[in-house]
Motif scaffolding. Structure first.
Motif, mmCIF file in Angstrom:
data_model
loop_
_atom_site.group_PDB
_atom_site.id
_atom_site.type_symbol
_atom_site.label_atom_id
_atom_site.label_comp_id
_atom_site.label_asym_id
_atom_site.label_seq_id
_atom_site.Cartn_x
_atom_site.Cartn_y
_atom_site.Cartn_z
ATOM 1 N N LYS A 70 -4.367 3.672 5.005
ATOM 2 C CA LYS A 70 -5.040 4.337 3.882
ATOM 3 C C LYS A 70 -5.621 3.291 2.937
ATOM 4 C CE LYS A 70 -3.638 8.574 4.845
ATOM 5 N NZ LYS A 70 -4.539 9.538 5.373
ATOM 6 N N THR A 71 -6.842 3.555 2.447
ATOM 7 C CA THR A 71 -7.472 2.628 1.510
ATOM 8 C C THR A 71 -7.897 3.303 0.209
ATOM 9 O OG1 THR A 71 -9.650 2.958 2.526
ATOM 10 C CG2 THR A 71 -8.316 1.107 3.345
ATOM 11 N N TYR A 73 -6.587 5.846 -2.930
ATOM 12 C CA TYR A 73 -5.399 6.424 -3.554
ATOM 13 C C TYR A 73 -5.755 6.993 -4.925
ATOM 14 C CZ TYR A 73 -2.824 3.833 -0.028
ATOM 15 O OH TYR A 73 -2.350 3.356 1.165
ATOM 16 N N GLN A 139 -11.321 -6.317 2.966
ATOM 17 C CA GLN A 139 -10.903 -4.915 2.944
ATOM 18 C C GLN A 139 -10.851 -4.494 1.483
ATOM 19 O OE1 GLN A 139 -10.067 -2.625 5.603
ATOM 20 N NE2 GLN A 139 -10.394 -1.337 3.820
ATOM 21 N N THR A 140 -11.399 -3.345 1.195
ATOM 22 C CA THR A 140 -11.426 -2.828 -0.174
ATOM 23 C C THR A 140 -10.541 -1.592 -0.275
ATOM 24 O OG1 THR A 140 -13.680 -3.636 -0.485
ATOM 25 C CG2 THR A 140 -12.919 -1.944 -2.011
ATOM 26 N N TYR A 141 -9.733 -1.560 -1.309
ATOM 27 C CA TYR A 141 -8.874 -0.412 -1.625
ATOM 28 C C TYR A 141 -9.329 0.137 -2.972
ATOM 29 C CZ TYR A 141 -5.743 -2.013 2.059
ATOM 30 O OH TYR A 141 -5.219 -2.386 3.265
ATOM 31 N N ARG A 142 -9.316 1.471 -3.100
ATOM 32 C CA ARG A 142 -9.693 2.099 -4.353
ATOM 33 C C ARG A 142 -8.540 2.966 -4.856
ATOM 34 N NH1 ARG A 142 -14.011 0.383 -2.756
ATOM 35 N NH2 ARG A 142 -16.167 0.606 -3.142
#
Length: 172
Positions: A70-71, A73, A139-142
């Protein structure tokens, strides 16, 4: 029985491996006293793992719960929260991590350490977490953070504290 024996190497004197070619020299001594030096080249490839292995918040809960695949949230923090910190943990501990809020400037964060305090207020705030590996993969997480304090027709409302979100103009 072999005619030569390898002397025990004192590994404590070998420096840590770096990305790329690393030459390690070994001295081999035969029983009759002749010695020969051999060079072994160890190639350490740059990591391409730009994933997080963990993500925690100083306040609130991640939704969904952290998962490796999962990226995106969301998090809801209490109405009294004015700041939040995030603690991202990179799967590759050498990969740098950067965090920014609402499109502002990126700030470096050490893997496994809390970020600086990031202000949260009424309304959603987007935190972007970017991991960049040694070989350039990213990798980008939001994370969208929302404060539980909403504004309704009569001013501030505390949604979830006995006040219906509809009464507060549908904000949560």
């Amino acid at each position: 029985m072999p005619t030569r024996q390898l002397q025990a190497a004192a590994l404590a004197g070998i420096p840590p491996l770096l990305v790329g070619d690393n030459t390690i020299k070994m001295l081999v001594a035969a029983q009759e006293g002749t010695e020969k030096t051999y060079a072994v080249i160890v190639k350490w490839a740059a990591s391409g793992n730009a994933a997080l292995s963990g993500l925690t918040l100083s306040q609130g809960l991640l939704s969904p719960a952290f998962a490796l695949n999962k990226t995106v949230y969301a998090a809801s923090v209490s109405s009294g929260a004015y700041t939040i910190t995030v603690t991202p943990v990179a799967a590759d501990s050498a990969a740098p991590i950067q965090v920014r809020k609402n499109g502002g400037a990126y700030v470096s964060v050490t893997s496994g350490r809390s970020s600086e305090s990031l202000p949260v207020g009424v309304g959603p705030k987007t935190l972007t977490i970017v991991i960049t590996t040694q070989n350039g993969a990213q990798q980008t997480y939001r994370l969208t953070c929302s404060n539980q304090l909403g504004y309704g027709i009569f001013g501030p409302c505390l949604v979830g504290r006995g006040v219906d979100a509809g009464f507060c103009g549908g904000s949560a």
